[in-house]
Design an enzyme around this catalytic site. Structure first.
Site, short mmCIF file in Angstrom:
data_model
loop_
_atom_site.label_atom_id
_atom_site.label_comp_id
_atom_site.label_asym_id
_atom_site.label_seq_id
_atom_site.Cartn_x
_atom_site.Cartn_y
_atom_site.Cartn_z
N ASP A 13 0.88 -1.15 0.00
CA ASP A 13 0.00 0.00 0.00
C ASP A 13 0.93 1.21 0.00
OD1 ASP A 13 -2.35 1.68 0.50
OD2 ASP A 13 -1.59 1.83 2.54
N MET A 14 0.46 2.37 -0.41
CA MET A 14 1.34 3.53 -0.47
C MET A 14 1.17 4.42 0.77
SD MET A 14 1.75 6.40 -3.48
CE MET A 14 0.26 7.30 -3.03
N ASP A 15 0.04 5.08 0.88
CA ASP A 15 -0.17 6.04 1.96
C ASP A 15 -0.28 5.34 3.32
OD1 ASP A 15 -0.29 8.51 0.46
OD2 ASP A 15 -2.19 7.79 -0.35
N ASP A 169 -1.61 -0.94 6.09
CA ASP A 169 -1.70 -0.32 7.41
C ASP A 169 -3.12 -0.17 7.92
OD1 ASP A 169 -2.16 1.70 5.43
OD2 ASP A 169 -1.88 3.23 6.96
#
Length: 182
Positions: A13-15, A169
């Site tokens: 995942d990025m953010d 997250d």
């Protein structure tokens, strides 16, 4: 280092997972919620991390019995984010996994961010050219918690979903990964 040798690919995942952008996103959501009259609950908004912005508006409209135009609210939130002019930093512990496995394992990113935002952020950190697949909210019909994002990343990398591991997250992201078979 965590042993991921039983996998063929890693999906990040990025953010909030690869890039520490969640505080800035939460501030943009706070400003947006104030502007549109949504009650702002930091924990609740964080729990929606990974959900595309337009879909988050649909969720907020449903939760608070409102009918704001998702495109208008999403535009306002994006403009609020951009006005902050913040450049989120890399999360070093996650980046250590990325760097350790990059030489011999495919790496993709599956994010709820819109493509222009994701490309800008990844380019500014020198990561866009180092990944094998980028799937954003712009690229899918159904964002997280639907599994489409992660299934698309695995398909683009040419790897069976069960041979990929996901770093996430949020519970919504974990659910999307689980339902995709990663």
């Amino acid at each position: 280092m965590v042993d991921l040798s039983s996998y063929q690919g890693i999906v990040f995942d990025m953010d909030g997972t690869l890039v520490d952008s969640m505080p800035a996103h939460m501030e943009a959501w706070r400003v947006t919620c104030e502007n549109f009259g949504y009650p702002f609950d930091l924990d609740y908004m964080y729990s929606l991390g990974g959900v595309p912005t337009r879909q988050t508006v649909v969720v907020l409209n449903d939760k608070f019995s409102m009918d704001h135009d998702p495109s208008e609210v999403a535009r306002y939130k994006r403009e609020s984010w951009e006005a902050m002019n913040l450049e989120p930093v890399i999360i070093e512990s996650t980046m250590a996994v990325f760097n350790h496995y990059r030489p011999h394992m495919a790496i993709g990113i599956g994010t709820g961010a819109e493509r222009p935002h994701a490309e800008h952020l990844l380019t500014s950190h020198g990561l866009l050219e180092r990944i094998d697949s980028l799937v954003t909210a712009t690229d899918v019909t159904h964002g997280k918690p639907h599994p489409e994002t992660f299934l698309t990343v695995a398909r683009q990398m040419g790897i069976e979903p069960s041979k990929c591991v996901v770093f996430e997250d949020t519970e919504i992201g974990r659910q999307a990964a689980r339902d995709a078979g990663l």
